[in-house]
Design a protein around this motif. Structure first.
Motif, PDB file in Angstrom:
ATOM      1  N   ALA A 115       0.892  -1.110  -0.187  1.00 53.00           N
ATOM      2  CA  ALA A 115       0.097  -0.096  -0.042  1.00 53.00           C
ATOM      3  C   ALA A 115       0.980   1.311  -0.186  1.00 53.00           C
ATOM      4  O   ALA A 115       0.292   2.308  -0.036  1.00 53.00           O
ATOM      5  CB  ALA A 115      -0.863   0.055   1.131  1.00 53.00           C
ATOM      6  N   ARG A 163      -3.957  -2.463   5.282  1.00 52.86           N
ATOM      7  CA  ARG A 163      -3.584  -2.301   3.909  1.00 52.86           C
ATOM      8  C   ARG A 163      -4.402  -1.427   3.189  1.00 52.86           C
ATOM      9  O   ARG A 163      -3.965  -0.182   2.603  1.00 52.86           O
ATOM     10  CB  ARG A 163      -3.455  -3.465   3.332  1.00 52.86           C
ATOM     11  N   THR A 167      -4.036   3.033   2.103  1.00 48.93           N
ATOM     12  CA  THR A 167      -4.033   3.741   0.534  1.00 48.93           C
ATOM     13  C   THR A 167      -4.601   4.995   0.640  1.00 48.93           C
ATOM     14  O   THR A 167      -4.714   5.675  -0.241  1.00 48.93           O
ATOM     15  CB  THR A 167      -4.765   2.702  -0.451  1.00 48.93           C
ATOM     16  N   ARG A 168      -5.203   5.534   2.001  1.00 41.02           N
ATOM     17  CA  ARG A 168      -5.737   6.793   1.948  1.00 41.02           C
ATOM     18  C   ARG A 168      -7.048   6.791   0.944  1.00 41.02           C
ATOM     19  O   ARG A 168      -6.808   7.813   0.167  1.00 41.02           O
ATOM     20  CB  ARG A 168      -4.964   7.993   2.119  1.00 41.02           C
ATOM     21  N   PRO A 169      -7.759   5.908   1.103  1.00 45.64           N
ATOM     22  CA  PRO A 169      -8.691   5.889   0.110  1.00 45.64           C
ATOM     23  C   PRO A 169      -9.887   7.112  -0.048  1.00 45.64           C
ATOM     24  O   PRO A 169     -10.248   7.356   1.293  1.00 45.64           O
ATOM     25  CB  PRO A 169      -9.499   4.446   0.090  1.00 45.64           C
TER      26      PRO A 169
END
Lengths: 238, 265
Positions: A115, A163, A167-169
């Motif tokens: 990630a 994970r 990824t700072r989605p």
């Protein structure tokens, strides 16, 4: 990481998106697998920054709906509109898959390093700090060196969730992420996700069996039964 | 650098697959780049002369037949000289005497003979064969040697000749072809691991076509670094290296395929 305030720009982008319309918009959405109709005429809107719980028995169509929203499965009929942009930035959807999708020969930490996107972090040490912080909150910091093949179900699930969060989605789609966790751990995980939602404006779409757990949380709930949407409302009313 | 780093991480994580890819890449590139040199070395390993017609001879046991055999071996038209065992000699004597209808006298004969089988080189001219036979008579003494008739090359030797000729003509090409096949197999084995890791990277990072980029970075580095090592043996064959590069590019294209994650318990 959690002390970081949402920047003014980020707040504005959330609002501007709301003006642009919902993040996901489904109208009479159907998905067929051969002769089996997995989703039947689903009508749904999901806004940016929303927490949505997807409930239903096994085979109700939860995973299929998540896969449609992720873009993994294409609808057979109906309309799906996905807002691809947040301001000028393309939205990023991160998944916690039901089968977790971890590499068995890699350690927990090595799996988490998948990630590490250098465009999101100022440095690798910032990423590592976030990783260790999340691992600490979820109680797995001392087990990051373990190989996934040797890890138990709960540890694997936590790694998969961390994970996805690293990824700072813009959108986090999680399919039964607490199935191997006890209620304490599941609650702790919910708290982390709530924090992400509040601080970063992450939209969270969460499929679960566990109605008892979600009824204490604010958020929208959608209940599916045999591919049909039979309830849509606030989780606290369940 | 990111893609190269990821590629070699996978090689390290899958050491057996990685070793085979690196090994076969090296052998493949080296044998293509330095084909003339390696082919020459390869030819040296194969017997130079093919065997042709042969004849048997019986030499008086009192003569130094081993010395005669050595002298015969040094002749340019002789492929090999075999010293016959006692059993083979008796068999051969019987054959010679039966051809001469002298079997009745066989028991009375002194069989203190040494036997040699002289094998000519392939396609030796009849005149040269006669010269070899004359030389043998000269070495042993006219009354001390009985020469059998010249026999054409037998089927076993003929098959052996054909095999050696085949190896000489095609051996190195077959070797390279085998290396190409092994290289492709090792590439496919590594490909499975690369696609798996690339799938995760694409799922959790804002990047695309990661497997292809990893393959381009990794295979280019392997190709150019191993091509450089061929300079150790002199200037490599550029045409051959270009052909190898084409195969590498074809190999890279395999990495553009879509990966489907298979759930495992």
């Amino acid at each position: 990481m959690f002390k970081t305030q949402v920047s003014q720009n980020q707040k504005m982008s959330i609002h501007s998106l709301n003006r642009e319309g919902p993040l996901f918009y489904c109208e009479d959405l159907c998905v067929d697998f051969g002769e089996l109709r997995a989703l039947k005429n689903i009508n749904l809107t999901i806004d940016k920054g929303e927490i949505l719980f997807l409930t239903g028995a096994s085979g109700a169509g939860k995973t299929t709906l998540l896969n449609v929203l992720s873009g993994i499965v294409q609808p057979t009929s109906g309309r799906l509109k996905r807002n691809e942009q947040v301001g000028k930035k393309k939205i990023f959807i991160s998944n916690v898959f039901q089968d977790l999708r971890l590499l068995g020969k890699y350690t927990c930490e090595e799996n988490l390093l998948f990630a590490y996107d250098s465009s999101l972090y100022d440095s690798k040490s910032e990423f590592m700090t976030d990783m260790h912080e999340l691992a600490r909150i979820l109680g797995i910091k001392d087990r990051l060196h373990l190989k996934i093949n040797l890890a138990n179900g709960g540890l694997k699930q936590k790694v998969a969730i961390i994970r996805a969060l690293l990824t700072r989605p813009d959108v986090l789609i999680a399919d039964e992420p607490t199935s191997s966790l006890d209620s304490d751990n599941a609650r702790r995980l919910f708290d982390v996700l709530n924090l992400y939602n509040t601080k970063r404006g992450t939209t969270i779409i969460w499929a679960t069996h566990n109605k008892d757990l979600i009824k204490n949380f604010t958020g929208k709930i959608i209940h599916l039964d045999q591919g049909k949407l039979i309830y849509s409302g606030h989780a606290c009313f369940i | 650098m990111f893609y190269l780093n990821q590629f070699f991480k996978i090689i390290v994580k899958a050491p057996i697959r990685g070793f085979f890819l690196i090994f076969f890449s090296f052998v493949f590139i080296f044998s293509m780049g330095q084909r003339p040199f390696l082919e020459e070395q390869f030819m040296k390993l194969i017997p130079e002369n093919l065997s042709g017609d042969s004849f048997y001879t019986l030499i008086n046991g009192q003569e130094n037949y081993l010395k005669i055999a050595d002298s015969m071996r040094s002749l340019p038209g002789v492929h090999k000289v075999e010293v016959l065992t006692e059993v083979q000699i008796k068999e051969e004597v019987k054959n010679i005497f039966s051809n001469l209808n002298m079997t009745n006298n066989l028991a009375q004969l002194d069989l203190n003979y040494a036997g040699l089988k002289i094998v000519f080189k392939k396609d030796l001219k009849p005149r040269a064969k006669e010269l070899v036979r004359d030389y043998l008579t000269h070495l042993a003494g006219e009354n001390n040697a009985i020469l059998g008739a010249i026999k054409s090359v037998d089927s076993t030797e003929e098959k052996k000749n054909q095999m050696i000729k085949g190896i000489k003509d095609w051996g190195f090409s077959i070797f390279i072809l085998t290396m190409v096949i092994f290289w492709f197999i090792s590439l496919l084995l590594v490909k499975a691991k690369v696609l798996e890791a690339a799938y995760l990277l694409e799922s959790f990072q804002r990047r695309s076509k990661i497997a292809l980029k990893m393959a381009i970075a990794g295979l280019c580095l392997i190709f150019f670094s191993f091509s450089a090592t061929t300079l150790v043996l002199g200037i490599p064959k550029i045409n051959n290296l270009a052909l190898t590069l084409v195969l590498f590019v074809i190999g890279m294209s395999f990495f553009s395929s879509k990966y489907h994650w298979e759930s495992r318990s």
